[in-house]
Design a protein around this motif. Structure first.
Motif, short mmCIF file in Angstrom:
data_model
loop_
_atom_site.label_atom_id
_atom_site.label_comp_id
_atom_site.label_asym_id
_atom_site.label_seq_id
_atom_site.Cartn_x
_atom_site.Cartn_y
_atom_site.Cartn_z
N ASP A 27 24.70 -0.95 -12.25
CA ASP A 27 25.22 -2.26 -12.67
C ASP A 27 26.22 -2.07 -13.80
O ASP A 27 27.23 -2.79 -13.87
N ILE A 28 25.93 -1.13 -14.70
CA ILE A 28 26.82 -0.82 -15.82
C ILE A 28 26.85 0.70 -15.98
O ILE A 28 25.80 1.36 -15.93
N HIS A 29 28.05 1.23 -16.16
CA HIS A 29 28.16 2.68 -16.38
C HIS A 29 28.67 2.96 -17.78
O HIS A 29 29.64 2.35 -18.24
N LEU A 30 28.01 3.90 -18.48
CA LEU A 30 28.44 4.34 -19.80
C LEU A 30 28.99 5.75 -19.66
O LEU A 30 28.29 6.67 -19.20
N ASP A 31 30.24 5.92 -20.05
CA ASP A 31 30.93 7.20 -19.89
C ASP A 31 30.64 8.11 -21.08
O ASP A 31 31.04 7.85 -22.20
N ALA A 32 29.92 9.22 -20.83
CA ALA A 32 29.60 10.19 -21.87
C ALA A 32 30.27 11.53 -21.57
O ALA A 32 29.78 12.59 -21.96
N GLY A 33 31.39 11.50 -20.87
CA GLY A 33 32.09 12.72 -20.49
C GLY A 33 32.64 13.49 -21.69
O GLY A 33 32.99 12.89 -22.71
N VAL A 34 32.68 14.80 -21.55
CA VAL A 34 33.23 15.66 -22.61
C VAL A 34 34.32 16.55 -22.01
O VAL A 34 34.31 16.86 -20.81
N ALA A 35 35.25 16.97 -22.86
CA ALA A 35 36.35 17.81 -22.39
C ALA A 35 35.88 19.20 -22.02
O ALA A 35 36.38 19.82 -21.07
N GLN A 36 34.90 19.71 -22.77
CA GLN A 36 34.36 21.04 -22.50
C GLN A 36 33.01 21.19 -23.15
O GLN A 36 32.67 20.47 -24.09
N GLU A 37 32.21 22.12 -22.62
CA GLU A 37 30.94 22.46 -23.24
C GLU A 37 31.19 23.43 -24.40
O GLU A 37 32.20 24.15 -24.41
N ALA A 38 30.29 23.47 -25.34
CA ALA A 38 30.42 24.42 -26.45
C ALA A 38 30.05 25.83 -26.01
O ALA A 38 30.43 26.81 -26.67
N CYS A 39 29.34 25.94 -24.91
CA CYS A 39 29.00 27.25 -24.36
C CYS A 39 30.27 28.04 -24.07
O CYS A 39 31.21 27.51 -23.46
N PRO A 40 30.37 29.30 -24.49
CA PRO A 40 31.58 30.09 -24.26
C PRO A 40 31.98 30.18 -22.79
O PRO A 40 33.15 30.36 -22.46
N HIS A 41 30.98 30.04 -21.89
CA HIS A 41 31.26 30.09 -20.46
C HIS A 41 31.49 28.70 -19.87
O HIS A 41 31.67 28.57 -18.66
N ASN A 42 31.40 27.68 -20.72
CA ASN A 42 31.57 26.29 -20.29
C ASN A 42 30.55 25.91 -19.21
O ASN A 42 30.85 25.16 -18.28
N LEU A 43 29.32 26.45 -19.37
CA LEU A 43 28.29 26.22 -18.38
C LEU A 43 27.05 25.52 -18.95
O LEU A 43 26.62 24.50 -18.42
N ASN A 70 33.84 0.86 -24.79
CA ASN A 70 34.50 -0.35 -24.31
C ASN A 70 33.49 -1.46 -24.03
O ASN A 70 32.34 -1.38 -24.48
N ASP A 71 33.92 -2.46 -23.29
CA ASP A 71 33.07 -3.62 -23.03
C ASP A 71 31.80 -3.26 -22.26
O ASP A 71 30.82 -4.01 -22.30
N ALA A 72 31.83 -2.14 -21.54
CA ALA A 72 30.63 -1.75 -20.80
C ALA A 72 29.46 -1.51 -21.75
O ALA A 72 28.30 -1.82 -21.43
N PHE A 73 29.75 -0.98 -22.93
CA PHE A 73 28.70 -0.74 -23.92
C PHE A 73 28.09 -2.07 -24.37
O PHE A 73 26.86 -2.22 -24.42
N ALA A 74 28.95 -3.04 -24.70
CA ALA A 74 28.45 -4.36 -25.12
C ALA A 74 27.67 -5.03 -23.99
O ALA A 74 26.65 -5.69 -24.24
N SER A 75 28.12 -4.83 -22.75
CA SER A 75 27.41 -5.41 -21.61
C SER A 75 26.04 -4.78 -21.44
O SER A 75 25.07 -5.47 -21.07
#
Length: 332
Positions: free
Chosen positions: A145-161, A38-43
């Motif tokens: 000042d600006i936050h970039l969201d790099a969240g993921v739904a899950q880890e690829a690790c089988p234990h999600n850790l 979103n605009d945060a990236f351009a900012s």
């Protein structure tokens, strides 16, 4: 003697299944970033471009490894950047950061203690903060000042850790930032070559003809009245596969190559008598020493020749080169 214990054998199907699952999860994580950009990236791009300092990239643990790579990518694509370890920053390295810099802080949780400890100090001296986290409501995200969201739904690790998809997403977002900055700065292949002089692109774009040619003193050259046998002997001793025919001012008048010699034998031309001028190729192809070596390659390929004479600004013989010289210089 302690008996050796072999690891349990696993079916290859299981390994393939996990490998494909990992790639699918990480690919989906990166694809989701594009949809959320979103605009945060351009900012963030604008903030870095407006900065008079450098980008300081920092992170702990696996995020630290990703931060190092992002800093290296930015530095090699026109954005001055380097990595600062957040723990070391608290013990003196904070002095490397100035009010003109921008801190890019990476933390998947956004709660990395080492990073949070230096945030107030960074802000106090006037530097700007961009956070890259997987948690938009985290402390680091809120303080930035600006936050970039790099969240993921899950880890690829089988234990999600283990950090897997999250580090891939952070790396991809960092690359996206570097590429956007590269484009905004008008950073081109020649600029890239200057920052990578040891790489293949650097060799191709920064190597000049004068860097790889044989100097005039090592190029066999004879006068036009020289007998053909004597000229052929000079060509053989030169090891270039050619002899240059020059006038009294050392300006090339013609060229005779080993290919010409073979063709003369095939056509049963008597080479025992006569001057080299009678069999030479007049007005030979030449190139200036200041031209790029890749231009010499293009010229030789287009003309289907294996060697070129090099001349100086006054048109005098300055040297010569052949394909072997270009191969040796790893230009081809």
């Amino acid at each position: 003697m302690i008996p050796s214990i072999s690891p349990p054998r696993r079916a290859p199907e299981r390994a393939l299944e996990l490998g494909r699952r990992t790639l699918d999860i990480e690919a989906a994580a990166v694809a989701a970033l594009a949809a959320r950009l979103n605009d945060a990236f351009a900012s963030a791009v604008d903030l870095i471009l407006a900065s008079r300092g450098r980008v300081i990239v920092s992170g702990m643990g696996k995020s630290g490894h990703i931060a190092r790579k992002i800093a290296a990518t930015m530095a090699s694509t026109g954005t001055p950047a380097y990595f600062v370890h957040p723990a070391e920053a608290s013990h003196g390295d904070l002095g490397m950061i100035t009010r003109d810099d921008v801190l890019l802080a990476l933390s998947n949780s956004g709660e990395s203690e080492e990073l949070l400890r230096i945030v107030p100090l960074i802000k106090r001296q006037g530097a700007r903060l961009i956070s890259l986290t997987g948690a938009p409501q985290s402390t680091l995200a809120r303080e930035a000042d600006i936050h970039l969201d790099a969240g993921v739904a899950q880890e690829a690790c089988p234990h999600n850790l283990a950090p897997t998809a999250s580090t891939t997403a952070a790396l991809a977002l960092g690359d996206a930032l570097a590429v956007a900055l590269l484009d905004a700065r008008g950073f081109g292949p020649e600029d890239f070559a200057r920052s990578h002089p040891g790489g293949s692109l650097g060799r191709r774009l920064l190597t000049h003809v004068a860097d790889v040619m044989r100097p005039a003193g090592k190029v066999p050259a004879v006068a036009p009245a020289t007998g053909i046998p004597e000229a052929v002997i000079a060509m053989s001793r030169g090891g270039l596969g050619l002899v240059c025919i020059v006038d009294a001012d050392n300006k090339p008048l013609g060229i005779f190559t080993d290919g010409d010699l073979r063709r003369a034998f095939e056509n049963r031309i008597d080479l025992r008598q006569g001057a080299i001028a009678s069999v030479m190729h007049a007005a030979p192809h030449t190139i200036g020493g200041g031209r790029l070596a890749v231009e010499a390659v293009e010229m030789m390929e287009r003309l289907r020749i294996n060697a070129l004479l090099v001349i100086d600004d006054d048109g005098r013989l300055a040297g010569a080169l052949n394909m072997h010289d270009l191969f040796a210089a790893r230009v081809v």
